[in-house]
Design a protein around this motif. Structure first.
Motif, PDB file in Angstrom:
ATOM      1  N   UNK A  69       0.888  -1.204  -0.042  1.00 31.24           N
ATOM      2  CA  UNK A  69      -0.156  -0.132   0.005  1.00 31.24           C
ATOM      3  C   UNK A  69       0.853   1.148   0.057  1.00 31.24           C
ATOM      4  N   UNK A  70       1.806   1.107  -0.812  1.00 31.85           N
ATOM      5  CA  UNK A  70       2.685   2.537  -1.025  1.00 31.85           C
ATOM      6  C   UNK A  70       3.132   2.717  -2.509  1.00 31.85           C
ATOM      7  N   UNK A  71       3.211   4.013  -2.721  1.00 28.67           N
ATOM      8  CA  UNK A  71       3.559   4.505  -4.227  1.00 28.67           C
ATOM      9  C   UNK A  71       4.712   3.745  -4.626  1.00 28.67           C
ATOM     10  N   UNK A  72       4.522   3.374  -5.831  1.00 25.81           N
ATOM     11  CA  UNK A  72       5.572   2.879  -6.847  1.00 25.81           C
ATOM     12  C   UNK A  72       6.346   1.444  -6.443  1.00 25.81           C
ATOM     13  N   UNK A  73       5.731   0.649  -5.618  1.00 28.13           N
ATOM     14  CA  UNK A  73       6.061  -0.568  -5.059  1.00 28.13           C
ATOM     15  C   UNK A  73       6.448  -1.617  -6.327  1.00 28.13           C
ATOM     16  N   UNK A  74       5.435  -1.305  -7.489  1.00 29.28           N
ATOM     17  CA  UNK A  74       5.554  -2.220  -8.451  1.00 29.28           C
ATOM     18  C   UNK A  74       6.731  -2.307  -9.231  1.00 29.28           C
ATOM     19  N   UNK A  75       7.795  -1.121  -9.122  1.00 30.52           N
ATOM     20  CA  UNK A  75       8.877  -1.090  -9.635  1.00 30.52           C
ATOM     21  C   UNK A  75       9.886  -2.055  -8.959  1.00 30.52           C
ATOM     22  N   UNK A  76       9.721  -2.738  -8.046  1.00 33.93           N
ATOM     23  CA  UNK A  76      10.462  -3.801  -7.283  1.00 33.93           C
ATOM     24  C   UNK A  76      10.211  -5.169  -7.880  1.00 33.93           C
ATOM     25  N   UNK A  77       8.990  -5.170  -8.800  1.00 38.09           N
ATOM     26  CA  UNK A  77       8.330  -6.445  -9.206  1.00 38.09           C
ATOM     27  C   UNK A  77       8.888  -6.717 -10.462  1.00 38.09           C
ATOM     28  N   UNK A  78       8.914  -5.748 -11.446  1.00 41.96           N
ATOM     29  CA  UNK A  78       9.106  -5.806 -12.739  1.00 41.96           C
ATOM     30  C   UNK A  78      10.359  -6.908 -12.986  1.00 41.96           C
ATOM     31  N   UNK A  79      10.605  -7.871 -13.952  1.00 40.84           N
ATOM     32  CA  UNK A  79      11.443  -8.901 -14.126  1.00 40.84           C
ATOM     33  C   UNK A  79      11.378  -9.105 -15.612  1.00 40.84           C
ATOM     34  N   UNK A  80      12.486  -9.226 -16.246  1.00 39.76           N
ATOM     35  CA  UNK A  80      12.653  -9.316 -17.734  1.00 39.76           C
ATOM     36  C   UNK A  80      11.926 -10.718 -18.039  1.00 39.76           C
ATOM     37  N   UNK A  81      11.306 -10.542 -19.109  1.00 39.25           N
ATOM     38  CA  UNK A  81      10.495 -11.833 -20.013  1.00 39.25           C
ATOM     39  C   UNK A  81      12.036 -12.427 -20.670  1.00 39.25           C
ATOM     40  N   UNK A  82      12.283 -13.595 -20.142  1.00 41.18           N
ATOM     41  CA  UNK A  82      13.590 -14.083 -20.874  1.00 41.18           C
ATOM     42  C   UNK A  82      13.274 -15.060 -21.899  1.00 41.18           C
ATOM     43  N   UNK A  83      12.809 -14.726 -22.704  1.00 45.64           N
ATOM     44  CA  UNK A  83      12.573 -15.374 -24.029  1.00 45.64           C
ATOM     45  C   UNK A  83      14.081 -15.125 -24.881  1.00 45.64           C
ATOM     46  N   UNK A  84      14.296 -16.040 -25.574  1.00 43.68           N
ATOM     47  CA  UNK A  84      15.528 -15.879 -26.676  1.00 43.68           C
ATOM     48  C   UNK A  84      15.349 -15.192 -27.893  1.00 43.68           C
ATOM     49  N   UNK A  85      14.513 -14.049 -27.853  1.00 35.21           N
ATOM     50  CA  UNK A  85      14.163 -13.423 -29.181  1.00 35.21           C
ATOM     51  C   UNK A  85      14.441 -11.852 -28.868  1.00 35.21           C
ATOM     52  N   UNK A  86      14.750 -10.949 -29.829  1.00 33.82           N
ATOM     53  CA  UNK A  86      15.170  -9.674 -29.841  1.00 33.82           C
ATOM     54  C   UNK A  86      14.183  -9.042 -29.325  1.00 33.82           C
ATOM     55  N   UNK A  87      13.142  -9.010 -29.531  1.00 34.09           N
ATOM     56  CA  UNK A  87      11.960  -8.090 -28.943  1.00 34.09           C
ATOM     57  C   UNK A  87      11.632  -8.219 -27.381  1.00 34.09           C
ATOM     58  N   UNK A 114      -7.829   0.986  -4.646  1.00 34.04           N
ATOM     59  CA  UNK A 114      -6.696   2.036  -5.209  1.00 34.04           C
ATOM     60  C   UNK A 114      -5.303   1.586  -5.083  1.00 34.04           C
ATOM     61  N   UNK A 115      -5.116   0.282  -4.581  1.00 37.45           N
ATOM     62  CA  UNK A 115      -3.807  -0.270  -3.840  1.00 37.45           C
ATOM     63  C   UNK A 115      -2.784  -0.435  -5.390  1.00 37.45           C
ATOM     64  N   UNK A 116      -3.407  -1.005  -6.303  1.00 37.00           N
ATOM     65  CA  UNK A 116      -2.976  -1.228  -7.476  1.00 37.00           C
ATOM     66  C   UNK A 116      -2.547  -0.146  -8.202  1.00 37.00           C
ATOM     67  N   UNK A 117      -3.183   0.905  -8.444  1.00 40.25           N
ATOM     68  CA  UNK A 117      -2.957   2.147  -8.861  1.00 40.25           C
ATOM     69  C   UNK A 117      -1.757   2.802  -8.070  1.00 40.25           C
ATOM     70  N   UNK A 118      -1.950   2.750  -6.763  1.00 44.26           N
ATOM     71  CA  UNK A 118      -0.805   3.483  -6.229  1.00 44.26           C
ATOM     72  C   UNK A 118       0.353   2.550  -6.333  1.00 44.26           C
ATOM     73  N   UNK A 119       0.598   1.430  -6.537  1.00 39.50           N
ATOM     74  CA  UNK A 119       1.722   0.687  -6.506  1.00 39.50           C
ATOM     75  C   UNK A 119       2.272   0.893  -7.738  1.00 39.50           C
ATOM     76  N   UNK A 120       1.704   1.266  -9.137  1.00 42.06           N
ATOM     77  CA  UNK A 120       2.148   1.650 -10.174  1.00 42.06           C
ATOM     78  C   UNK A 120       2.507   2.866 -10.459  1.00 42.06           C
TER      79      UNK A 120
END
Length: 266
Positions: A69-87, A114-120
Motif C-alpha cells: 500500500x505504498x506508491x511505486x512498489x511495482x517497480x521492485x516487481x518488474x522482471x525481464x521476460x527471458x525469451x531468446x528473441x530480440x523483442x 486503489x492499491x494497484x494504482x498506487x503501486x504502479x
C-alpha cells in the motif's frame, strides 16, 4: 506513464492470458515498451512468459507490491521476460502466484481498491503499455485493476457462456466505475479468441458477439491453432513453438497489435 489496459472476461477458459501475452509480444515487435502485469492468482501469464516461483528463494510479486500500500512498489516487481528473441528486451513481467488470493481478504479496507494504482504510480513511466491480465471474476482484484486502468479489453470465445461473461463485465463497468474512482474507464474493444472456423454454431455465436458489441469487436478474429497451444504449454514465443500454421498465428497478433494502436490512440 504507460497506457494501462485491463484484459478480462467474467468467464474462465477464454484464453485471456494467451491474448495478453501474444498481444504484448506483437506490440514489443513494433518497438513499444510493454509491461505484462499478471493479476490472476493462477499465474498462467507468468508461467507462459517463462517465470517460475522459487519457494527456496521467494521473489517479490504483485501480491507484495499491492499489500505494501505504498506508491511505486511495482517497480521492485518488474522482471525481464527471458525469451531468446530480440523483442523480449522491450518486455517486462510483473508475476503472480497463488499468494495473490490473500489480497481478497483486504477488500473491506478503506481505499483498498486503489492499491494497484498506487503501486504502479511512477513504476510504469518508462513503458508505453501495461497489459493487466485479470482473474475471471468481478471481485476485489479485478476492481483494483479497473481503478488502475485506462481501458478494458474484453476477450471472449464464440460461445454463449463466454459472451454472457463479457456482457456482465460491460454492465459492471457502466454501473460501478464511479464507485471505483474510474469515471473515465471505457471498453476499448472485444477480441474473439480461439475461433473454430467451419463450425456452424461458431458462426452463429460470432454473429451474436457482433450484434451485442457492434463496432467494439476488433479485427482480426484469433483462430484456434495447434501452435498457439504448444507455445503456451512450452512457455516460448510463437516463433519458437512447434506445430502448424506459424505464419497465420504470428500474423493474427501482429494485425491485432495494429488494431490496438489505432483504437487506443483514438
Amino acid at each position: 506513464m504507460a497506457r494501462r489496459t485491463v484484459v478480462i472476461n467474467n468467464r474462465g477458459g477464454v484464453g485471456k492470458s494467451d491474448v495478453t501475452l501474444r498481444l504484448g509480444a506483437a506490440l514489443a515487435k513494433r518497438g513499444r515498451r510493454v509491461g505484462l502485469l499478471d493479476f490472476d492468482p493462477q499465474g498462467n501469464l507468468s508461467r507462459r512468459a517463462g517465470w517460475t516461483y522459487n519457494e527456496d528463494q521467494p521473489q517479490i510479486t504483485v501480491s507484495e507490491a499491492v499489500q505494501a500500500d505504498r506508491v511505486g512498489t511495482m517497480g521492485q516487481v518488474w522482471t525481464p521476460v527471458r525469451w531468446d528473441v530480440e523483442y523480449a528486451a522491450r518486455m517486462r513481467l510483473a508475476p503472480a502466484w497463488l499468494e495473490l488470493e490473500n489480497r481478497y481478504a483486504e477488500a473491506g479496507l478503506a481505499g483498498a481498491h486503489l492499491r494497484l494504482a498506487k503501486s504502479l504510480q511512477g513504476a510504469d513511466d518508462d513503458l508505453d503499455d501495461v497489459l493487466i491480465d485479470c482473474p475471471p471474476s468481478l471481485f476485489h482484484l479485478t476492481q483494483m485493476a479497473f481503478a488502475a486502468g485506462d481501458g478494458v479489453l474484453l476477450v471472449t470465445r464464440a460461445e454463449i457462456d463466454a459472451i454472457l461473461g463479457a456482457r456482465r463485465v460491460r454492465e459492471f463497468i457502466a454501473d460501478k466505475r464511479a464507485a471505483l474512482h474510474a469515471d473515465d474507464l471505457r471498453i476499448d474493444g472485444v477480441v474473439v479468441n480461439d475461433y473454430e472456423q467451419g463450425k456452424p454454431r461458431q458462426r452463429q455465436q460470432l454473429a451474436s458477439v457482433r450484434r451485442i458489441f457492434g463496432d467494439l469487436v476488433w479485427e482480426p478474429i484469433i483462430h484456434r491453432r495447434e501452435i498457439m497451444a504448444n507455445a503456451s504449454n512450452d512457455h516460448v514465443p510463437l516463433e519458437q513453438a512447434k506445430g502448424s500454421q506459424l505464419h497465420g498465428a504470428v500474423a493474427g497478433f501482429e494485425l491485432l497489435a495494429d488494431t490496438y494502436e489505432k483504437r487506443t490512440a483514438a
